[in-house]
Scaffold this motif. Structure first.
Motif, PDB file in Angstrom:
ATOM      1  N   ASN A  29      22.029  56.816  25.389  1.00 61.14           N
ATOM      2  CA  ASN A  29      22.918  56.311  24.330  1.00 61.14           C
ATOM      3  C   ASN A  29      24.266  57.022  24.303  1.00 61.14           C
ATOM      4  O   ASN A  29      24.739  57.454  23.253  1.00 61.14           O
ATOM      5  N   MET A  30      24.895  57.115  25.452  1.00 65.70           N
ATOM      6  CA  MET A  30      26.218  57.741  25.559  1.00 65.70           C
ATOM      7  C   MET A  30      27.221  56.731  26.094  1.00 65.70           C
ATOM      8  O   MET A  30      28.002  57.007  26.992  1.00 65.70           O
ATOM      9  N   ASP A  31      27.186  55.538  25.507  1.00 67.63           N
ATOM     10  CA  ASP A  31      28.058  54.458  25.967  1.00 67.63           C
ATOM     11  C   ASP A  31      29.432  54.539  25.306  1.00 67.63           C
ATOM     12  O   ASP A  31      29.901  53.593  24.667  1.00 67.63           O
ATOM     13  N   PHE A  32      30.080  55.694  25.449  1.00 72.76           N
ATOM     14  CA  PHE A  32      31.420  55.881  24.902  1.00 72.76           C
ATOM     15  C   PHE A  32      32.444  55.608  25.999  1.00 72.76           C
ATOM     16  O   PHE A  32      32.412  56.234  27.061  1.00 72.76           O
ATOM     17  N   VAL A  33      33.352  54.678  25.744  1.00 74.17           N
ATOM     18  CA  VAL A  33      34.446  54.416  26.676  1.00 74.17           C
ATOM     19  C   VAL A  33      35.735  54.309  25.875  1.00 74.17           C
ATOM     20  O   VAL A  33      35.723  53.991  24.686  1.00 74.17           O
ATOM     21  N   SER A  34      36.836  54.606  26.527  1.00 77.31           N
ATOM     22  CA  SER A  34      38.133  54.355  25.906  1.00 77.31           C
ATOM     23  C   SER A  34      38.528  52.925  26.254  1.00 77.31           C
ATOM     24  O   SER A  34      38.507  52.549  27.423  1.00 77.31           O
ATOM     25  N   TRP A  35      38.837  52.131  25.242  1.00 76.99           N
ATOM     26  CA  TRP A  35      39.263  50.763  25.526  1.00 76.99           C
ATOM     27  C   TRP A  35      40.580  50.472  24.810  1.00 76.99           C
ATOM     28  O   TRP A  35      40.972  51.156  23.876  1.00 76.99           O
ATOM     29  N   TYR A  36      41.251  49.457  25.299  1.00 75.05           N
ATOM     30  CA  TYR A  36      42.590  49.109  24.821  1.00 75.05           C
ATOM     31  C   TYR A  36      42.621  47.616  24.529  1.00 75.05           C
ATOM     32  O   TYR A  36      42.235  46.801  25.360  1.00 75.05           O
ATOM     33  N   GLY A  37      43.066  47.270  23.322  1.00 76.01           N
ATOM     34  CA  GLY A  37      43.028  45.875  22.914  1.00 76.01           C
ATOM     35  C   GLY A  37      44.337  45.378  22.343  1.00 76.01           C
ATOM     36  O   GLY A  37      45.246  46.156  22.032  1.00 76.01           O
ATOM     37  N   MET A  38      44.414  44.054  22.201  1.00 74.67           N
ATOM     38  CA  MET A  38      45.606  43.403  21.661  1.00 74.67           C
ATOM     39  C   MET A  38      45.242  42.599  20.423  1.00 74.67           C
ATOM     40  O   MET A  38      44.218  41.919  20.396  1.00 74.67           O
ATOM     41  N   TRP A  39      46.099  42.705  19.415  1.00 78.45           N
ATOM     42  CA  TRP A  39      45.926  41.973  18.164  1.00 78.45           C
ATOM     43  C   TRP A  39      47.254  41.369  17.729  1.00 78.45           C
ATOM     44  O   TRP A  39      48.323  41.877  18.073  1.00 78.45           O
ATOM     45  N   GLY A  40      47.163  40.311  16.922  1.00 77.75           N
ATOM     46  CA  GLY A  40      48.312  39.789  16.192  1.00 77.75           C
ATOM     47  C   GLY A  40      48.058  40.003  14.714  1.00 77.75           C
ATOM     48  O   GLY A  40      46.959  40.404  14.320  1.00 77.75           O
ATOM     49  N   PRO A  41      49.040  39.753  13.867  1.00 79.30           N
ATOM     50  CA  PRO A  41      48.811  39.867  12.422  1.00 79.30           C
ATOM     51  C   PRO A  41      47.760  38.860  11.955  1.00 79.30           C
ATOM     52  O   PRO A  41      47.521  37.849  12.610  1.00 79.30           O
ATOM     53  N   ALA A  42      47.139  39.140  10.823  1.00 85.16           N
ATOM     54  CA  ALA A  42      46.202  38.169  10.237  1.00 85.16           C
ATOM     55  C   ALA A  42      46.933  36.867   9.947  1.00 85.16           C
ATOM     56  O   ALA A  42      48.118  36.865   9.613  1.00 85.16           O
ATOM     57  N   GLY A  43      46.229  35.764  10.106  1.00 87.39           N
ATOM     58  CA  GLY A  43      46.844  34.464   9.849  1.00 87.39           C
ATOM     59  C   GLY A  43      47.530  33.860  11.052  1.00 87.39           C
ATOM     60  O   GLY A  43      48.195  32.831  10.944  1.00 87.39           O
ATOM     61  N   LEU A  44      47.391  34.481  12.209  1.00 90.82           N
ATOM     62  CA  LEU A  44      47.977  33.925  13.434  1.00 90.82           C
ATOM     63  C   LEU A  44      47.355  32.559  13.681  1.00 90.82           C
ATOM     64  O   LEU A  44      46.127  32.430  13.730  1.00 90.82           O
ATOM     65  N   PRO A  45      48.163  31.480  13.807  1.00 95.38           N
ATOM     66  CA  PRO A  45      47.598  30.146  14.026  1.00 95.38           C
ATOM     67  C   PRO A  45      46.670  30.134  15.242  1.00 95.38           C
ATOM     68  O   PRO A  45      46.967  30.748  16.272  1.00 95.38           O
TER      69      PRO A  45
END
Length: 325
Positions: free
Chosen positions: A247-263
């Motif tokens: 149970n050592m499934d630690f990874v660094s990940w990088y993600g993309m988001w837009g503001p809430a309400g993005l069509p």
């Protein structure tokens, strides 16, 4: 008659809303797109954003630029995006620390990642590498645990930032192995890596990108990696699971988001462009050199993944009894 009139109004409203969404998707993008990197230039998030931008520009037919808004462990830039117009022209690209900050910081972020953002997709991930000094004579995780238990006053862990992936992974390692190795907290990985090479630290866990140059030159020895699979850049190094620490499934990940309400239509357009970029040979080759793996989840699936990661890190903080600072 009145009922029919109400239904007519509702139908007209739905048609207008549908037309507006379609119109927005067709028009998007109408101006340069800004990717906000909430850290200083030169770091991993900044480098990833700048490598991604020209490829997205080509896919979306509009210039994509990177804007650094650093401060408060990435919270300042994230807060700026959360308050931006939800039209797809301002996006956030940040690291997995964004879900850890609320757990370990006394001054909580003024946004909720799950409520104030629209998940676009995971861009990349990278395992952490468990490294020790070659002078230690330790070659395996089992040997390290045995030594730590026999000589508790002679070992320590270096951590490149309070609440970082390496920090929580190390704390969880203590819990899983029954050790109580103290943490030495640094303001970044660079000074910690310098000290472990110099013999002031016993071990640390940090991403492939930062540790690989030291491993390749023999200044550090890699004895394990986190995550569910071995790193392609370190194929002979076992995972912690293989080394006997579950149970050592630690990874660094990088993600993309837009503001809430993005069509939804605009979000889908960005997701489609991101998916094409991540599958392109040129960008995958760049990721390979950084020890990263391209992301494979977008939209709701990415949002679900982030939610599960949030629960995992919350449990890790609770198990290790980490007090907010």
């Amino acid at each position: 008659m009145a009922i029919m009139k109400k239904w007519a109004i509702r139908i007209a409203g739905a048609v207008i809303a549908s037309w507006s969404a379609a119109s927005a998707a067709q028009a998007f993008p109408t101006k340069p797109i800004r990717i906000v990197a909430p850290y200083v230039p030169g770091g991993t998030v900044d480098a990833l954003a700048r490598a991604l931008a020209p490829h997205l520009s080509q896919e979306l037919g509009q210039q994509v630029v990177v804007e650094n808004r650093a401060g408060a462990s990435g919270n300042i830039g994230a807060e700026y995006v959360a308050g931006s117009e939800p039209d797809g022209h301002v996006l956030l690209l940040t690291a997995s620390t964004v879900i850890v900050n609320p757990l370990v910081m006394k001054e909580k972020p003024r946004f909720d990642l799950h409520e104030n953002f629209t998940p676009v997709g995971m861009v990349a991930s990278t395992p952490l590498v468990f490294v020790v000094s070659p002078q230690s004579g330790i070659n395996t995780v089992e040997e390290f645990v045995q030594y730590a238990k026999a000589h508790p006053d002679k070992v320590n862990f270096g951590v490149g930032g309070f609440g970082s992936g390496g920090h929580l992974a190390m704390e969880t390692f203590n819990v899983r192995t029954g050790t109580s190795i103290p943490m030495v907290i640094y303001k970044g990985s660079a000074p910690a890596l310098t000290d472990i090479v110099g013999g002031q630290l016993s071990a640390m866990m940090d991403p492939v990108l930062t540790t690989l140059p030291f491993v390749n030159t023999g200044r550090l020895k890699a004895i394990a990696v986190t995550g569910g699979r071995r790193s392609d850049l370190l194929p002979s190094v076992p995972t912690l699971e293989e080394a006997g620490v579950p149970n050592m499934d630690f990874v660094s990940w990088y993600g993309m988001w837009g503001p809430a309400g993005l069509p939804e239509s605009v979000s889908n357009r960005i997701q489609s462009a991101l998916t094409k970029v991540l599958a392109s040979p040129d960008f995958k080759a760049w990721l390979d050199k950084q020890g990263m793996v391209a992301g494979t989840v977008t939209g709701k699936r990415f949002g679900d993944y982030v939610l599960q990661e949030s629960k995992k890190y919350a449990q890790a903080v609770a198990d290790a009894k980490i007090e907010p600072k």
